[in-house]
Design a protein around this motif. Structure first.
Motif, PDB file in Angstrom:
ATOM      1  N   TRP A 182       0.835  -1.201   0.000  1.00  0.00           N
ATOM      2  CA  TRP A 182       0.000   0.000   0.000  1.00  0.00           C
ATOM      3  C   TRP A 182       0.874   1.257   0.000  1.00  0.00           C
ATOM      4  CZ3 TRP A 182      -4.842  -1.392  -0.833  1.00  0.00           C
ATOM      5  CH2 TRP A 182      -5.312  -2.605  -0.329  1.00  0.00           C
ATOM      6  N   ARG A 183       0.338   2.355  -0.553  1.00  0.00           N
ATOM      7  CA  ARG A 183       1.086   3.611  -0.528  1.00  0.00           C
ATOM      8  C   ARG A 183       1.230   4.129   0.899  1.00  0.00           C
ATOM      9  NH1 ARG A 183      -1.098   8.924  -3.615  1.00  0.00           N
ATOM     10  NH2 ARG A 183      -2.602   8.906  -1.893  1.00  0.00           N
ATOM     11  N   SER A 184       0.149   4.058   1.662  1.00  0.00           N
ATOM     12  CA  SER A 184       0.168   4.483   3.060  1.00  0.00           C
ATOM     13  C   SER A 184       0.291   3.252   3.947  1.00  0.00           C
ATOM     14  CB  SER A 184      -1.124   5.245   3.389  1.00  0.00           C
ATOM     15  OG  SER A 184      -1.182   5.569   4.760  1.00  0.00           O
ATOM     16  N   LEU A 194      -6.317   1.794   6.765  1.00  0.00           N
ATOM     17  CA  LEU A 194      -5.517   2.639   5.884  1.00  0.00           C
ATOM     18  C   LEU A 194      -6.039   4.067   5.965  1.00  0.00           C
ATOM     19  CD1 LEU A 194      -5.338   0.298   2.787  1.00  0.00           C
ATOM     20  CD2 LEU A 194      -3.346   1.205   3.962  1.00  0.00           C
ATOM     21  N   ASN A 195      -5.166   5.002   6.300  1.00  0.00           N
ATOM     22  CA  ASN A 195      -5.525   6.418   6.367  1.00  0.00           C
ATOM     23  C   ASN A 195      -4.746   7.139   5.277  1.00  0.00           C
ATOM     24  OD1 ASN A 195      -5.834   9.153   6.981  1.00  0.00           O
ATOM     25  ND2 ASN A 195      -5.904   8.793   9.183  1.00  0.00           N
ATOM     26  N   ASP A 196      -5.442   7.571   4.221  1.00  0.00           N
ATOM     27  CA  ASP A 196      -4.749   8.146   3.074  1.00  0.00           C
ATOM     28  C   ASP A 196      -5.720   9.010   2.278  1.00  0.00           C
ATOM     29  OD1 ASP A 196      -2.752   8.687   1.284  1.00  0.00           O
ATOM     30  OD2 ASP A 196      -2.671   6.694   0.389  1.00  0.00           O
ATOM     31  N   ARG A 212      -9.502  12.629   2.395  1.00  0.00           N
ATOM     32  CA  ARG A 212      -8.794  11.726   3.307  1.00  0.00           C
ATOM     33  C   ARG A 212      -9.798  10.772   3.944  1.00  0.00           C
ATOM     34  NH1 ARG A 212      -4.013  10.859   5.533  1.00  0.00           N
ATOM     35  NH2 ARG A 212      -3.091  12.672   4.482  1.00  0.00           N
ATOM     36  N   ASP A 236      -1.581   9.489  12.088  1.00  0.00           N
ATOM     37  CA  ASP A 236      -1.985  10.082  10.813  1.00  0.00           C
ATOM     38  C   ASP A 236      -2.898  11.285  11.033  1.00  0.00           C
ATOM     39  OD1 ASP A 236      -0.685   8.169   9.135  1.00  0.00           O
ATOM     40  OD2 ASP A 236      -2.262   6.735   9.657  1.00  0.00           O
TER      41      ASP A 236
END
Length: 478
Positions: free
Chosen positions: A288-290, A316-318, A377, A447
């Motif tokens: 994952w990116r985040s 996931l927080n993105d 977000r 985050d």
């Protein structure tokens, strides 16, 4: 926030003229062929339905456009910068890059490569529904995954080698009646365009055709499609029999999947003999990116059944694409993987049934859903799972009106005398995992605070997307 409101979809015709469709979020508006400065004039005199006026138009040449846009929402100002680079040659890619920023800080970036006409065609779906509506508990079927793109590539290649009537059936299904050379070029183009494995992505794919003894492919095929791509041509030898052929084929699948997929065939699969066999494989495991957080304990999974179920989850927080799909009573999110251009589109119903959502997706495409999403977000709470799937293709091809290709009647010595498939399978494996960069849930939020939260504690549809094409899709039902 609006998701890249200016110039989002490009295409070109056989004469080499470029068009921009969906400008200003109007799907019915198609510009005339793009000539030098024509877009610049349009942007300076935008139509009345323009949702976000461009504030700056950079120099427009015959090959490059740069547009800056400012959007105001909820007392915040977001800046968008879109750059479009047209190819020097008709068959090359059109590159579009988008950057969204706030107060000079980049919040999100996106780059797409709009390919030739095959991009639209590869959204076609395998006609293999897994849903049953007789009982509430069975309504969502089972978890499964499939790849329409991989099947498209296999059929595209086979259509250059079969008899005329079989070719017509395949061409009709694919909506592609191009010449053999054009199909070979298209196959090479797709193969070169697919993502490359890297430290953040394990991606494997293969199309393997095992031919009956003595059956040969044309030199045009061998020198075109096979050369330089991951299509493998094998032949059975005189010692192949139903007693040992399954073991040989299983080893081939293991090789193509890097050892991840085993026991595809059993001996009983070949009781009626065999001739030529098609095996396609795809394996996706991405970071994952985040970095996600592995949540403590388990969460109840709500699928309408009377039996209690639970699942491990990650959060996931993105910055993600988000949309409220009121027309099918569902929510959609598009999550970025670490590899730029690779995303996971999820469609989560508000209830615990996939019936309405599946019906909705039969009349639209993942790309159209993605175009509706706005960037915000999101804290997405997702199940952890791994899906392995074996799809038996002959019956599914018949449902797609491709009947002659799988109308194989093997002789006692396992021959059909022409290119007919006695067996055809698609093996797939998809990971939705925390990954090695995940954090433990220590109760501390590091985050930024999300604008909203989505809890995927019920069955949902998912699409693994590479730029503007779906590599895999399926549903998750515990």
């Amino acid at each position: 926030m609006m998701k890249y409101p200016v110039a989002s979809y490009l295409l070109h015709d056989s004469t080499g003229h470029f068009y921009i469709r969906n400008l200003y979020n109007n799907p019915k508006r198609t510009l005339p062929p793009l000539m030098k400065n024509s877009l610049q004039r349009l942007l300076r005199l935008p139509p009345k339905n323009c949702l976000t006026l461009p504030t700056t138009v950079g120099e427009v040449t015959s090959r490059n456009i740069e547009i800056a846009t400012t959007a105001n929402t909820d007392h915040e100002t977001f800046d968008y910068n879109t750059k479009i680079q047209f190819p020097a040659k008709q068959n090359d890619s059109i590159i579009e890059s988008n950057v969204m920023s706030k107060n000079g800080k980049i919040l999100d970036h996106d780059e797409t490569s709009s390919e030739a006409a095959w991009v639209n065609t590869t959204e076609f779906k395998i006609s293999a529904t897994k849903l049953m509506f007789s009982q509430k508990e069975k309504e969502n079927g089972i978890s499964f995954v499939q790849s329409g793109l991989l099947l498209y590539m296999a059929l595209l290649s086979l259509s250059t080698e079969v008899d005329l009537e079989t070719k017509k059936e395949i061409d009709t299904c694919l909506m592609n009646a191009s010449s053999h050379m054009k199909k070979i070029t298209d196959f090479q183009h797709i193969a070169a365009w697919l993502p490359q494995p890297n430290n953040d992505l394990k991606f494997r794919w293969a199309v393997r055709l095992v031919l009956e003894e003595g059956l040969e492919m044309s030199q045009q095929f061998l020198g075109g499609i096979k050369n330089g791509t991951k299509i493998v041509i094998e032949h059975f030898n005189s010692t192949a029999s139903r007693d040992n052929v399954y073991d040989t084929l299983n080893r081939m699948v293991e090789i193509d999947s890097g050892g991840a997929m085993r026991d595809t065939f059993i001996e009983d699969d070949f009781l009626d003999g065999f001739c030529s066999i098609l095996i396609t494989t795809m394996y996706i495991r991405s970071r994952w990116r985040s970095a996600p957080t592995v949540l403590n304990g388990t969460y109840p999974f709500k699928d309408g059944s009377t039996r209690e179920k639970s699942v491990n989850m990650i959060k996931l927080n993105d910055i993600m694409g988000y949309g409220d799909l009121k027309e099918c009573d569902a929510e959609a999110i598009e999550i970025n993987y670490a590899t730029p251009g690779l995303k996971l589109l999820m469609l989560v119903p508000r209830g615990n049934s996939l019936k309405n959502l599946t019906t909705y997706m039969e009349n639209t495409t993942p790309q159209e859903v993605s175009n509706k999403l706005r960037l915000t977000r999101v804290a997405a709470i997702l199940p952890i799972f791994t899906l392995r799937m074996t799809l038996l293709l002959p019956q599914k091809l018949q449902l797609m009106n491709i009947t002659r290709l799988v109308d194989a009647k093997p002789s006692p010595d396992n021959k059909c005398g022409e290119l007919k498939l006695s067996h055809a399978v698609q093996r797939l494996m998809f990971w939705a995992e925390a990954g090695s960069n995940a954090f433990k849930d220590d109760g501390i939020e590091w985050d930024e605070k999300p604008e909203l939260e989505l809890l995927a504690d019920r069955p949902y549809l998912f699409y693994v997307r590479w730029k503007n094409v779906t590599l895999m899709n399926g549903n998750f039902v515990l």
